[in-house]
Structure formats: C-alpha cells, structure tokens
Enzyme design. Structure first.
Site, PDB file in Angstrom:
ATOM      1  N   ASP A  51       0.811  -1.022  -0.020  1.00  0.00           N
ATOM      2  CA  ASP A  51      -0.094  -0.111   0.000  1.00  0.00           C
ATOM      3  C   ASP A  51       0.835   1.254  -0.070  1.00  0.00           C
ATOM      4  O   ASP A  51       1.577   1.431   0.975  1.00  0.00           O
ATOM      5  CB  ASP A  51      -1.031   0.152   0.981  1.00  0.00           C
ATOM      6  N   CYS A  91      -5.827   3.630  -4.181  1.00  0.00           N
ATOM      7  CA  CYS A  91      -6.133   2.367  -3.737  1.00  0.00           C
ATOM      8  C   CYS A  91      -7.366   1.845  -4.334  1.00  0.00           C
ATOM      9  O   CYS A  91      -7.420   0.931  -4.862  1.00  0.00           O
ATOM     10  CB  CYS A  91      -5.745   2.154  -2.369  1.00  0.00           C
ATOM     11  N   LYS A 150      -5.804  -6.052   3.215  1.00  0.00           N
ATOM     12  CA  LYS A 150      -6.746  -4.961   2.912  1.00  0.00           C
ATOM     13  C   LYS A 150      -7.421  -5.063   1.662  1.00  0.00           C
ATOM     14  O   LYS A 150      -6.833  -5.193   0.520  1.00  0.00           O
ATOM     15  CB  LYS A 150      -5.754  -3.541   2.903  1.00  0.00           C
ATOM     16  N   HIS A 152     -10.679  -2.956   0.589  1.00  0.00           N
ATOM     17  CA  HIS A 152     -10.901  -1.616   0.246  1.00  0.00           C
ATOM     18  C   HIS A 152     -11.849  -1.694  -1.183  1.00  0.00           C
ATOM     19  O   HIS A 152     -11.602  -0.730  -1.987  1.00  0.00           O
ATOM     20  CB  HIS A 152      -9.681  -0.741   0.013  1.00  0.00           C
ATOM     21  N   SER A 175      -8.828   1.337   4.426  1.00  0.00           N
ATOM     22  CA  SER A 175      -7.389   1.887   4.698  1.00  0.00           C
ATOM     23  C   SER A 175      -7.030   1.887   6.096  1.00  0.00           C
ATOM     24  O   SER A 175      -7.925   2.088   6.996  1.00  0.00           O
ATOM     25  CB  SER A 175      -7.139   3.087   3.944  1.00  0.00           C
ATOM     26  N   ASP A 300       0.150  -0.633  -4.855  1.00  0.00           N
ATOM     27  CA  ASP A 300      -1.041  -0.493  -5.390  1.00  0.00           C
ATOM     28  C   ASP A 300      -0.943   0.975  -6.151  1.00  0.00           C
ATOM     29  O   ASP A 300      -2.023   1.331  -7.011  1.00  0.00           O
ATOM     30  CB  ASP A 300      -2.232  -0.278  -4.464  1.00  0.00           C
TER      31      ASP A 300
END
Length: 509
Positions: A51, A91, A150, A152, A175, A300
């Site tokens: 990330d 993201c 994660k 998202h 996040s 990402d």
C-alpha cells in the site's frame, strides 16, 4: 442492488469454459484439467500488493536507505518489471483493476457521489457482485482462494471478499487511516461521525476492534503462511494486499522493526514487509512447492512523498516523475518483482509495459487453457470485456516477447489525462482539471509528450518535435473516451458499481 445485463453465474461459467472447463448437471463447474493432470501441474499464485510503496523504496529499484535483502534475493532469483503499471494513483480504483482485469472506469469503481475516488467506511457502494473476479475464475477452475490483508472494495457484506470468490478472508476492509478518530475529524463529511473503530475481520465477522496496526504485517504473514501450509497439496491463489506502508504519515511496525531502519516509521514498515516476503519464500522452499509457485510483489500506487520531495519520510518514486495520487509516472508505475524458480530466468529484467489488469487473463492462461490469448478474451471466451492482456511470454522471458498494449490510459477519476503507446506518454490538453502532475489548477494544461523510456523523469516535452506521434495518441485517447468515458461523457463500455440502500457500520457483536 444494481444488476448487470448478464448474471454473475453466466459470466463465471463463460470464464470457466475459457479455462478448459465444462458445465455439469448440478450447475457446478468441472475442469478438464482436473481429469487429465494432477493439481500440482498447475502453478500456485501469490500476489503481494503493498500500500503506497514507491518505485524507489526498495533496493532492487534503487533505494539506498531501506534494507531489503529478501527482495534483493527475489530479484536475483527472479525478474524485475521496470514498466509495470497500475490503473490509478489511489487504492480503491487500483485494487478494482487487479481483481477484475478491467480499468476502474469500466467497472464503476473510479468515483462515486458519496465517497469520491476512494471508498470510505459505511459506504453504500462497492465492487458489483455481478463482476467476475480473479478469485472466482480460479476457484471455479479448482483453486483454493484466500485473501489476507486490505480489501477496500466495499465494507458491506454484499461486497466483501467472501462474496467475490475468496474462500477465506482475514484482514481489514479499508485503509489503515480510516479510524473512528479520523471520522470524527472529518464529520459531517463521509458520515464520519458514524465510522467504527478500525475492524479486523475473518470472513464477514469482526474479530478485533480496533485492530492493533503495529501487528498487522506480522499477523498477515503468519496467516498467509498458514494458508499456504493448509493448501500445499492443491493449486491455490493467495492474494496478500499488505496494509503497509499505508496511508498515515507514520506507518506501523512490530516492536522487532520499530525504530530500527534509517528512515523512521516509513523505513521500519518497509523493512518488515521485506522480512515478511522472506518468510513466505522460505516456506515455499521448505514445502518444496517453490518451483510450482508464481510469486508477484508489487504496489497499489506510488508513494505520496513528502511536501519536500527530496525527503524520504513518506517514500519516493524517484527516478520517476511525480508523487502518488496523481496521473504521473511515479503514481502509476510501481516496483514489481516476479519469482518462479525453474520457470522465470534468474536475475532478468522486463522493460516492456504490463499492468495489474493482466493478472486475471494471465492466470487463466497459466492455470487453464494455454490457448487463451488477447482477441479471445474481449467479448469472446472470457464472456465480457476484460482490459487486461495475457503476459505469460513476458513473465517467462520468451525470445521476442513484447508488450501487448497498443494504448494504456491514465485517468484522474472520470477525466482522461494521458495515454501511453510504446515509449510515448502524451498528456492531452485540458482547460479544466481538479489535479494534474504537471500543471497548477489555475493553468491551462497544454499537450505534453514524453519518451518515458529515455526520459524517465519526464523532463523534456517533445510534443513540438513529434506532431505525428501526438496526433496518433490523440486518436487513441478518443477511442478511450468512447469506450470508458471522460468528464461529463459516458462511455459505451462502462458498467455500474454495486450499491445498497442501508449500509451499516462494521462492529463486533
């Protein structure tokens, strides 16, 4: 819930057929490969998706401040991709492209009236369950599918990973900076006063609230290794979107790494990510499945970088131009390593353009029908439009392998800002824009043409010297507008995001 023209089941079956599978009477999918070959004949897939990790944040891509010995090993034993791109500088849209093989603009994950470009907690929006995901394709081909990290792409039950093809999910739904405290500061924007403590989830259940962010990388590593051990005797797909370095100004790390790097919290988190990758590679070797496992490490989007871009406290995308959250090369081109002992040539480099959208069709190619190729994956065997290409030849470094892209598009939300073809990247002229990596909002953006192969920092605008190239890329941009839209104009190939009426906070019961 908004519905697509085709049902998800129909599309999954079309995708399964592309992988050499046949329909059976009880509406499940049986694959021909399961009959004629042992499961070990098909590769396992592990995708590590960091990330906000910048292009220049790890040693194989030039870092001189972060110690990443395990990634150095991965590069020495595998292949560096120096022109590997995501489809957005942030993201949510970027992740939607990896999961669906499509531009975010095609699947409606680029913008929405409640959240903007990035999904927030308790959003009514998420990845439409009618979309076909990389996990669904592989699961219906006989793969065990797991996700640790994660997500998202929607925090409501209808949008969670277990509803999108993953057999098992362990991680956070959005996040690491989307906490209850941040929500209160933002309120009333995004209904911030309703945000719950950041939840840790297993499948669709909150198991810790708030999560211990310092322990995320270590816990994710343990859970990922456990999944690998549990499925070592069958083909598996593990999606590991790490939470770090993350979206806060001071990333998190466990006590073993906190304060140990030469670059503060940002460096601590990256060196722990490197440790994590080493543990996973070692486990694959220990289990003797390394030679049948393709491991991909990437990010990402590029690092946000400090306001003073000479500082490294929030990562760096150098030598590329620009920071994350934009349409710059530094936002879209990400550090990428691929490792597959015995298949990928050691210490090799791919300089051809490839993208995260390519993973879905490429995994179909590697895990199923080797004949699936671009031209049969758009409106053909794959059942619906997929923008990604098969890059098997690039991964294996076959002689003469070239990028399958005639054009690649850079969108800022719903606005097309740039197009790349070959070595050329053209920023199209714009009179209005919210954000631009080369112009202030008070300025008119004129056409900019860069050779991103020879001019990696995008310092020399050569639009005046190459008018024919500019015209050709402008024509390609017009094709994108017709298909994927542009500000104020819908594209013929766009599909809707998922939406529910009454979203609820994720909390422990």
């Amino acid at each position: 819930m908004r519905q697509m023209v085709r049902s998800k089941k129909t599309l999954v079956y079309a995708l399964a057929f592309a992988m050499g599978c046949v329909m059976v009477a009880d509406a499940k999918v049986a694959c021909a490969d399961d009959v004629v070959a042992k499961p070990a004949a098909r590769p396992n897939f592990i995708v590590v998706f960091c990330d906000n990790l910048g292009y220049g944040d790890i040693q194989p891509f030039g870092s001189t401040v972060h110690r990443t010995p395990h990634l150095n090993r991965m590069a020495m034993e595998g292949r560096r991709f120096t022109h590997f791109c995501v489809t957005a500088g942030v993201c949510t849209p970027s992740r939607s492209s990896l999961i669906t093989g499509c531009y975010a603009q095609r699947v409606g994950m680029h913008d929405n009236p409640r959240d903007g470009q990035v999904l927030r907690p308790i959003s009514p929006y998420g990845l439409n369950p009618d979309e076909v995901t990389i996990a669904e394709v592989l699961r219906d081909a006989g793969y065990a599918t797991g996700m640790v990290g994660k997500w998202h792409l929607g925090d409501q039950k209808e949008f969670l990973p277990t509803r999108q093809g993953f057999d098992w999910f362990y991680g956070i739904p959005y996040s690491d900076d989307m906490t209850a405290a941040v929500g209160k500061r933002l309120a009333p924007r995004f209904e911030g006063d309703r945000w719950p403590p950041l939840p840790l989830m297993e499948n669709d259940r909150v198991i810790q609230s708030p999560v211990d962010r310092d322990g995320l990388t270590r816990h994710y590593t343990d859970k990922a290794i456990g999944f690998i051990q549990d499925h070592q005797s069958e083909p598996f797909f593990l999606y590991l979107p790490q939470a770090m370095p993350g979206s806060t100004r001071t990333p998190f790390a466990s006590p073993q790494f906190k304060g140990k790097s030469n670059n503060g919290p940002w460096g601590d988190s990256i060196e722990e990510l490197d440790w994590s990758m080493g543990k996973i590679l070692d486990e694959l070797v220990r289990l003797k499945i390394d030679r049948q496992t393709l491991v991909i490490w990437t990010s990402d989007n590029g690092a946000p970088m400090d306001r003073d871009m000479t500082k490294l406290t929030r990562g760096t995308n150098r030598p590329l131009h620009g920071r994350g959250y934009t349409t710059s090369e530094g936002a879209f081109r990400v550090p990428t390593l691929m490792w597959w002992p015995g298949t990928i040539p050691a210490n090799s480099v791919c300089t051809e353009l490839a993208t995260t959208m390519d993973l879905l069709p490429t995994f179909v190619d590697l895990g199923g029908d080797r004949g699936v190729r671009e031209g049969r994956s758009r409106h053909g065997k794959l059942g619906h439009t997929v923008d990604g290409k098969v890059i098997t030849d690039l991964i294996k470094a076959l002689p003469g392998a070239k990028s399958p892209y005639e054009a690649f598009y850079y969108y800022e939300r719903d606005q097309l800002q740039a197009v790349r073809s070959g070595p050329w990247k053209l920023f199209v002229p714009l009179t209005e824009f919210v954000k631009h990596p080369h112009y202030r909002t008070s300025e008119t953006a004129e056409a900019l043409l860069f050779n991103v192969v020879t001019d990696v920092g995008c310092k020399q605008n050569v639009a005046g010297k190459h008018p024919a190239v500019v015209r050709r890329l402008m024509d390609l941009a017009q094709e994108a507008r017709k298909d994927l839209g542009d500000r104020g104009v819908s594209g013929a190939g766009q599909r809707s995001a998922g939406r529910i009426d009454q979203p609820v906070p994720l909390s422990m019961k």
